[in-house]
Design an enzyme around this catalytic site. Structure first.
Site, PDB file in Angstrom:
ATOM      1  N   GLU A  41       0.832  -1.210   0.000  1.00 20.91           N
ATOM      2  CA  GLU A  41       0.000   0.000   0.000  1.00 20.91           C
ATOM      3  C   GLU A  41       0.866   1.259   0.000  1.00 20.91           C
ATOM      4  OE1 GLU A  41      -3.607   1.880   2.788  1.00 20.91           O
ATOM      5  OE2 GLU A  41      -2.348   0.252   3.540  1.00 20.91           O
ATOM      6  N   LYS A 113      -9.188   2.541  -2.422  1.00 15.76           N
ATOM      7  CA  LYS A 113      -9.459   1.824  -1.186  1.00 15.76           C
ATOM      8  C   LYS A 113     -10.852   2.167  -0.672  1.00 15.76           C
ATOM      9  CE  LYS A 113      -7.213   1.154   3.359  1.00 15.76           C
ATOM     10  NZ  LYS A 113      -6.015   1.524   4.156  1.00 15.76           N
ATOM     11  N   CYS A 149      -5.408  -3.192   1.856  1.00 15.44           N
ATOM     12  CA  CYS A 149      -5.210  -3.356   3.294  1.00 15.44           C
ATOM     13  C   CYS A 149      -6.514  -3.562   4.065  1.00 15.44           C
ATOM     14  CB  CYS A 149      -4.408  -2.184   3.851  1.00 15.44           C
ATOM     15  SG  CYS A 149      -3.617  -2.545   5.446  1.00 15.44           S
TER      16      CYS A 149
END
Length: 553
Positions: A41, A113, A149
């Site tokens: 990330e 994300k 993540c």
């Protein structure tokens, strides 16, 4: 299909250096026959970039570097790069955090994300707008779902209480994904790896799809990242795991023509708390010094166990030739403390220097005698000793251009058993998240693991003392550490009230006193050097207690 997990150690803000790490990894992966590469990330920016994200020129430079990287890798396998980019002008935060797919010399598509954590050390809602959900792209006839993540950390069957109402992995099932990849920068804490492996294995088995996870490695300010990138088969079994606490390249073979994924390299690891804590402290110290431009460090050696452990970590992190241990005996220092410090220096192979402070103490006494007339000696004189030592160490730090390491542990920092501008002076608090009882365990473990007394036995067996007055012992001021540390664990890490801690069998008056010490020491912690986080709740960026408060919890 072969997917390469590029486990890199980026430096926050070093766009050219981080891009070079990615390019190097892609080239190495191509040599191993990879069809797709995956970075951690925000690997291009370095994680966590924090308020650098509020600097428009930095975000623009990252975009330009991403375009250059796409051109540079045009003839190589496609790569998903962790980066940030501006949102399209709609209301909300100014940026997305996500993955950019570089293929055929250009930025082909982007995957933002979805879940933005704001607990503990995370503050992503400050910068980022959440994406609408996972996306997919086609590669060699397979659909690859991209997650970032936290997007994997909200499964209702795995967690008793979820942080978010939605679950991006649930959406993956509707996309017909053949494989799920995850770009991650998940910080290390003791014991977290076993939970992470169980969670990822659970998700792979639940959705009957391979799950590949690329994690950052290295130190970034107070955070340490252990790497341990992994792949799980559709049955939930661990297929491959990269090295811990060092950069690595892990290529995972997912098979072809309906064949099952092939078992890959699973690096041996040690999940014992002492082993994990040691490796995290060494890596965190090495990277903090290196990324701040230091090649040498120094610290005060008191003959106590805290400075001994810190010196051992420093020697392992930067090499013994780059560590200076400074002895600063006072009239109250025992001969054993001096001898033990010198023995430690010889054991570690570090340079030692002795600067007695008795003449400086006498000078302070003389200068302050008129102002202190009629007042009995108390903690003031003890603090002067600590501040004399702090001045000497800072002078050596300036002169030698070496990073000064502080040696206080978490138990002391919690209750304020430390002196501002004295033993708290320095640039990195190496063991400030290591409770005193764990300090003892680490030293015993280190000696056992090395098959010799790295830490001389007298340092481990002597009663802890600051030696700021004759016959002083820590237990004169504090509960025994085997009592204090469990109380602090309840108050700090479990967030329990004093009554809840006392209900576990501790003396209520003692618990209330410790709680008052923790609250009263907040102003000291606010001025402490940054420390390396290894537990679930450290006194760092994730600790946000008020200074002026009457609540004692």
């Amino acid at each position: 299909m072969r997917i390469a997990l590029l486990q890199t150690d980026p430096t926050v803000g070093d766009l050219p250096g981080n891009a070079a790490l990615i390019a190097e990894g892609v080239r190495a992966a191509a040599a191993q026959g990879a069809d797709l590469c995956l970075t951690p990330e925000l690997a291009l920016l370095g994680y966590p970039p924090r308020d650098l994200l509020l600097v428009p020129s930095f975000v623009q430079a990252a975009e330009a570097r991403l375009t250059e990287l796409a051109r540079e890798l045009a003839a190589l396998p496609p790569v998903l790069v962790g980066t940030a980019w501006p949102t399209p002008g709609a209301p909300g935060r100014p940026l997305y955090n996500g993955a950019a797919l570089l293929r055929a010399g250009r930025v082909q598509t982007r995957f933002p994300k979805t879940l933005l954590p704001t607990y503990d050390v995370f503050d992503e809602d400050r910068y980022f707008e959440p994406g609408p959900g996972p996306g997919c792209f086609e590669l060699d006839g397979r659909r690859v779902a991209v997650t970032i993540c936290e997007d994997l950390w909200n499964d209702s069957q795995f967690w008793e209480q979820r942080r978010y109402p939605g679950d991006p992995m649930g959406a993956v099932a509707t996309l017909g994904a053949d494989v799920v990849v995850n770009l991650s920068a998940s910080p290390f804490t003791l014991g977290k790896q076993q939970v992470r492996q169980k969670m990822l294995g659970h998700l792979a088995a639940k959705y009957r799809v391979p799950v590949l996870y690329a994690n950052q490695v290295g130190g970034a300010d107070d955070l340490v990242f252990a790497g341990r990138s992994m792949a799980f088969g559709p049955d939930g079994a661990l297929l491959a795991r990269a090295r811990a606490f060092e950069p690595d390249l892990l290529v995972v073979d997912l098979g072809a023509g309906g064949a099952p994924p092939a078992p890959g390299r699973v690096e041996a690891d040690d999940f014992a708390p002492e082993s994990e804590a040691w490796r995290a402290l060494v890596l965190g110290t090495r990277d903090y010094a290196r990324k701040c431009g230091f090649t040498r460090v120094l610290l005060g050696l008191s003959g106590g166990i805290d400075s001994a452990l810190t010196a051992a970590v420093a020697a392992a992190a930067l090499g013994p030739d780059n560590v200076l241990g400074v002895l600063m005996p006072s009239p109250w220092s025992s001969p054993g403390s001096v001898d033990d410090s010198l023995a430690l220096g010889r054991s570690l192979g570090i340079e030692t220097m002795t600067l007695p402070i008795a003449p400086l103490m006498a000078a302070f006494d003389a200068a302050l005698a008129p102002a202190f007339a009629g007042a009995a000696p108390d903690v003031t004189e003890e603090n002067i000793q600590a501040r004399i030592r702090g001045n000497l160490l800072m002078a050596l730090s300036n002169k030698r251009r070496a990073l000064l390491l502080t040696t206080g542990n978490k138990s002391e920092l919690a209750v304020g058993y430390c002196t501002i501008y004295g033993d708290m002076s320095g640039g990195l608090a190496v063991i400030s998240d290591v409770p005193k009882t764990l300090v003892f365990r680490l030293c015993r473990w280190l000696n056992a693991s090395q098959g010799r007394e790295v830490i001389p036995a007298p340092i481990i067996t002597k009663p802890p003392s600051a030696e700021l007055r004759p016959g002083q012992k820590d237990e004169d001021s504090l509960p025994p550490y085997d009592v204090l540390d469990p109380i602090l664990e309840g108050l700090v890490e479990r967030r329990q009230s004093p009554d809840e801690v006392a209900a576990r069998g501790f003396d209520p008056a003692q618990v209330r006193r410790v709680a008052a010490l923790v609250a009263g020491a907040e102003f000291k912690r606010r001025q402490a050097a940054p420390g390396l986080k290894i537990t679930d709740r450290a006194f760092g960026t994730g600790w946000r207690m008020p200074l002026a408060s009457r609540l004692r919890t």
